[in-house]
Design a protein around this motif. Structure first.
Motif, PDB file in Angstrom:
ATOM      1  N   GLU A  84     -10.875  21.187 -67.485  1.00 55.70           N
ATOM      2  CA  GLU A  84     -10.525  20.847 -66.190  1.00 55.70           C
ATOM      3  C   GLU A  84     -11.444  21.671 -65.294  1.00 55.70           C
ATOM      4  O   GLU A  84     -11.022  22.067 -64.059  1.00 55.70           O
ATOM      5  CB  GLU A  84      -8.818  21.183 -65.969  1.00 55.70           C
ATOM      6  CG  GLU A  84      -8.319  20.082 -66.691  1.00 55.70           C
ATOM      7  CD  GLU A  84      -6.754  20.143 -66.490  1.00 55.70           C
ATOM      8  OE1 GLU A  84      -6.446  20.628 -65.055  1.00 55.70           O
ATOM      9  OE2 GLU A  84      -5.819  19.558 -66.875  1.00 55.70           O
ATOM     10  N   TYR A  86     -12.584  24.846 -65.341  1.00 56.34           N
ATOM     11  CA  TYR A  86     -12.622  26.321 -65.263  1.00 56.34           C
ATOM     12  C   TYR A  86     -13.857  27.097 -66.276  1.00 56.34           C
ATOM     13  O   TYR A  86     -13.642  28.426 -66.102  1.00 56.34           O
ATOM     14  CB  TYR A  86     -11.244  26.903 -65.976  1.00 56.34           C
ATOM     15  CG  TYR A  86     -10.247  26.311 -65.001  1.00 56.34           C
ATOM     16  CD1 TYR A  86      -9.658  26.816 -63.850  1.00 56.34           C
ATOM     17  CD2 TYR A  86      -9.259  25.105 -65.465  1.00 56.34           C
ATOM     18  CE1 TYR A  86      -8.815  26.382 -63.160  1.00 56.34           C
ATOM     19  CE2 TYR A  86      -8.485  24.860 -64.851  1.00 56.34           C
ATOM     20  CZ  TYR A  86      -7.956  25.334 -63.654  1.00 56.34           C
ATOM     21  OH  TYR A  86      -6.918  24.758 -62.853  1.00 56.34           O
ATOM     22  N   HIS A 105       7.191  26.364 -69.124  1.00 52.55           N
ATOM     23  CA  HIS A 105       7.074  25.636 -68.207  1.00 52.55           C
ATOM     24  C   HIS A 105       7.502  24.051 -68.766  1.00 52.55           C
ATOM     25  O   HIS A 105       8.161  23.460 -67.784  1.00 52.55           O
ATOM     26  CB  HIS A 105       5.664  25.214 -67.888  1.00 52.55           C
ATOM     27  CG  HIS A 105       5.303  24.642 -66.781  1.00 52.55           C
ATOM     28  ND1 HIS A 105       5.062  23.190 -67.025  1.00 52.55           N
ATOM     29  CD2 HIS A 105       5.279  24.723 -65.450  1.00 52.55           C
ATOM     30  CE1 HIS A 105       4.775  22.681 -65.636  1.00 52.55           C
ATOM     31  NE2 HIS A 105       4.722  23.782 -64.734  1.00 52.55           N
ATOM     32  N   VAL A 175       5.879  31.178 -60.321  1.00 53.19           N
ATOM     33  CA  VAL A 175       4.754  31.011 -59.402  1.00 53.19           C
ATOM     34  C   VAL A 175       4.489  32.524 -58.832  1.00 53.19           C
ATOM     35  O   VAL A 175       3.027  32.841 -58.732  1.00 53.19           O
ATOM     36  CB  VAL A 175       4.849  30.100 -58.309  1.00 53.19           C
ATOM     37  CG1 VAL A 175       3.917  30.101 -57.271  1.00 53.19           C
ATOM     38  CG2 VAL A 175       5.100  28.782 -59.044  1.00 53.19           C
ATOM     39  N   ASP A 176       5.358  33.290 -58.444  1.00 50.04           N
ATOM     40  CA  ASP A 176       5.134  34.367 -58.066  1.00 50.04           C
ATOM     41  C   ASP A 176       4.641  35.332 -58.797  1.00 50.04           C
ATOM     42  O   ASP A 176       3.558  36.177 -58.655  1.00 50.04           O
ATOM     43  CB  ASP A 176       6.495  35.090 -57.347  1.00 50.04           C
ATOM     44  CG  ASP A 176       6.939  34.444 -56.084  1.00 50.04           C
ATOM     45  OD1 ASP A 176       6.225  33.727 -55.468  1.00 50.04           O
ATOM     46  OD2 ASP A 176       8.223  34.706 -55.684  1.00 50.04           O
ATOM     47  N   GLY A 179       1.302  33.019 -60.683  1.00 53.33           N
ATOM     48  CA  GLY A 179       0.423  32.541 -59.707  1.00 53.33           C
ATOM     49  C   GLY A 179      -0.139  31.200 -60.061  1.00 53.33           C
ATOM     50  O   GLY A 179       0.478  30.324 -60.547  1.00 53.33           O
ATOM     51  N   ASN A 180      -1.522  30.778 -60.185  1.00 54.76           N
ATOM     52  CA  ASN A 180      -2.221  29.765 -60.416  1.00 54.76           C
ATOM     53  C   ASN A 180      -1.976  29.246 -61.689  1.00 54.76           C
ATOM     54  O   ASN A 180      -2.106  28.249 -62.312  1.00 54.76           O
ATOM     55  CB  ASN A 180      -3.680  29.815 -60.204  1.00 54.76           C
ATOM     56  CG  ASN A 180      -3.970  29.776 -58.604  1.00 54.76           C
ATOM     57  OD1 ASN A 180      -2.945  29.207 -57.941  1.00 54.76           O
ATOM     58  ND2 ASN A 180      -4.974  30.314 -58.069  1.00 54.76           N
ATOM     59  N   LEU A 181      -1.892  29.966 -62.828  1.00 54.78           N
ATOM     60  CA  LEU A 181      -1.681  29.699 -64.033  1.00 54.78           C
ATOM     61  C   LEU A 181      -0.258  28.803 -64.422  1.00 54.78           C
ATOM     62  O   LEU A 181      -0.474  27.713 -64.839  1.00 54.78           O
ATOM     63  CB  LEU A 181      -1.506  30.929 -64.878  1.00 54.78           C
ATOM     64  CG  LEU A 181      -0.986  30.844 -66.637  1.00 54.78           C
ATOM     65  CD1 LEU A 181      -2.120  29.793 -67.195  1.00 54.78           C
ATOM     66  CD2 LEU A 181      -0.413  32.014 -67.315  1.00 54.78           C
ATOM     67  N   TRP A 182       0.612  29.289 -63.626  1.00 56.60           N
ATOM     68  CA  TRP A 182       1.808  28.279 -63.507  1.00 56.60           C
ATOM     69  C   TRP A 182       1.747  27.315 -62.958  1.00 56.60           C
ATOM     70  O   TRP A 182       2.326  25.856 -63.318  1.00 56.60           O
ATOM     71  CB  TRP A 182       3.050  29.337 -62.906  1.00 56.60           C
ATOM     72  CG  TRP A 182       4.481  28.417 -63.241  1.00 56.60           C
ATOM     73  CD1 TRP A 182       5.163  27.631 -62.377  1.00 56.60           C
ATOM     74  CD2 TRP A 182       5.107  28.535 -64.397  1.00 56.60           C
ATOM     75  NE1 TRP A 182       6.267  27.207 -62.863  1.00 56.60           N
ATOM     76  CE2 TRP A 182       6.447  27.879 -64.229  1.00 56.60           C
ATOM     77  CE3 TRP A 182       5.003  29.089 -65.459  1.00 56.60           C
ATOM     78  CZ2 TRP A 182       7.349  27.713 -65.220  1.00 56.60           C
ATOM     79  CZ3 TRP A 182       6.039  28.949 -66.574  1.00 56.60           C
ATOM     80  CH2 TRP A 182       7.103  28.283 -66.328  1.00 56.60           C
ATOM     81  N   LEU A 183       1.083  26.872 -61.876  1.00 62.33           N
ATOM     82  CA  LEU A 183       0.639  25.966 -61.247  1.00 62.33           C
ATOM     83  C   LEU A 183      -0.080  24.813 -62.034  1.00 62.33           C
ATOM     84  O   LEU A 183      -0.083  23.508 -61.931  1.00 62.33           O
ATOM     85  CB  LEU A 183       0.078  26.423 -59.704  1.00 62.33           C
ATOM     86  CG  LEU A 183       0.914  26.868 -58.773  1.00 62.33           C
ATOM     87  CD1 LEU A 183       0.030  27.140 -57.725  1.00 62.33           C
ATOM     88  CD2 LEU A 183       1.923  26.063 -58.273  1.00 62.33           C
ATOM     89  N   ILE A 184      -1.134  25.188 -62.935  1.00 67.32           N
ATOM     90  CA  ILE A 184      -2.015  24.408 -63.604  1.00 67.32           C
ATOM     91  C   ILE A 184      -1.297  23.981 -64.630  1.00 67.32           C
ATOM     92  O   ILE A 184      -1.858  23.118 -65.422  1.00 67.32           O
ATOM     93  CB  ILE A 184      -3.268  25.101 -63.866  1.00 67.32           C
ATOM     94  CG1 ILE A 184      -3.106  26.188 -64.684  1.00 67.32           C
ATOM     95  CG2 ILE A 184      -4.095  25.378 -62.636  1.00 67.32           C
ATOM     96  CD1 ILE A 184      -4.533  26.474 -65.600  1.00 67.32           C
TER      97      ILE A 184
END
Length: 185
Positions: A84, A86, A105, A175-176, A179-184
């Protein structure tokens, strides 16, 4: 290429959901005569059966299925970081930790979808199908503690909504922290 990435993510997510359901159905001791339950067992048995011969259970812990769960989450992480955009290596020791986040998740999202399906089916079928029975057996242990604290208000049971708000809060908390790891994921 975007369509192939979407397809890969979807396949890994569905595989995670199937393995989670296999574990969850074992621990919830659902009715294994249910056609959907039999489907989950049959689709996972070719992988889990041989694994159980090599990896014995520890008490009530189905070690082979937990290892499969972790392995699928690790493969999903490797896929995401490799394909993706990265520019990450094929494998990194960090992926071992990221796989735990992918597992959490997937569990949270599956719980959300099962609660949503159960709520929608409660309006339509009134508990007269195998699906209703299975969803009740899986989600009732999660909802019952809330229902004991806040009983249904007349004909309206808000325990589902409260549990979904808890899931949303935990999602934002993740997410707090991640961060971005959780979002992807």
């Amino acid at each position: 290429m975007i369509s192939l990435i979407f397809l890969g993510r979807a396949i890994f997510t569905i595989c995670l959901y199937i393995v989670i359901l296999r574990l969850w159905m074992q621990y919830a001791r659902v009715n294994f005569h249910n056609p959907f339950t039999q489907f989950i067992v049959r689709i996972t048995q070719p992988i889990i059966g041989p694994m159980r011969k090599l990896i014995p259970s520890i008490g009530r812990i189905d070690t082979a299925t937990w290892i499969l769960f972790y392995a699928v989450a690790l493969l999903k992480i490797m896929f995401i970081f490799r394909f993706e955009g990265y520019n990450a290596p094929l494998f990194s020791p960090y992926y071992l930790l990221f796989a735990l986040a992918a597992m959490a998740h997937a569990v949270g999202h599956l719980i959300f979808w099962l609660l949503l399906f159960r709520a929608i089916l409660s309006w339509v079928s009134r508990g007269q199908s195998y699906t209703d029975e299975l969803l009740a057996q899986l989600t009732e242990p999660l909802i019952a503690p809330i229902r004991r604290i806040i009983p249904p208000l007349g004909m309206i049971d808000i325990s589902f909504m409260i549990f979904v708000f808890i899931l949303m809060f935990l999602n934002l908390l993740a997410v707090d922290f991640l961060g971005n790891l959780w979002l992807i994921l």
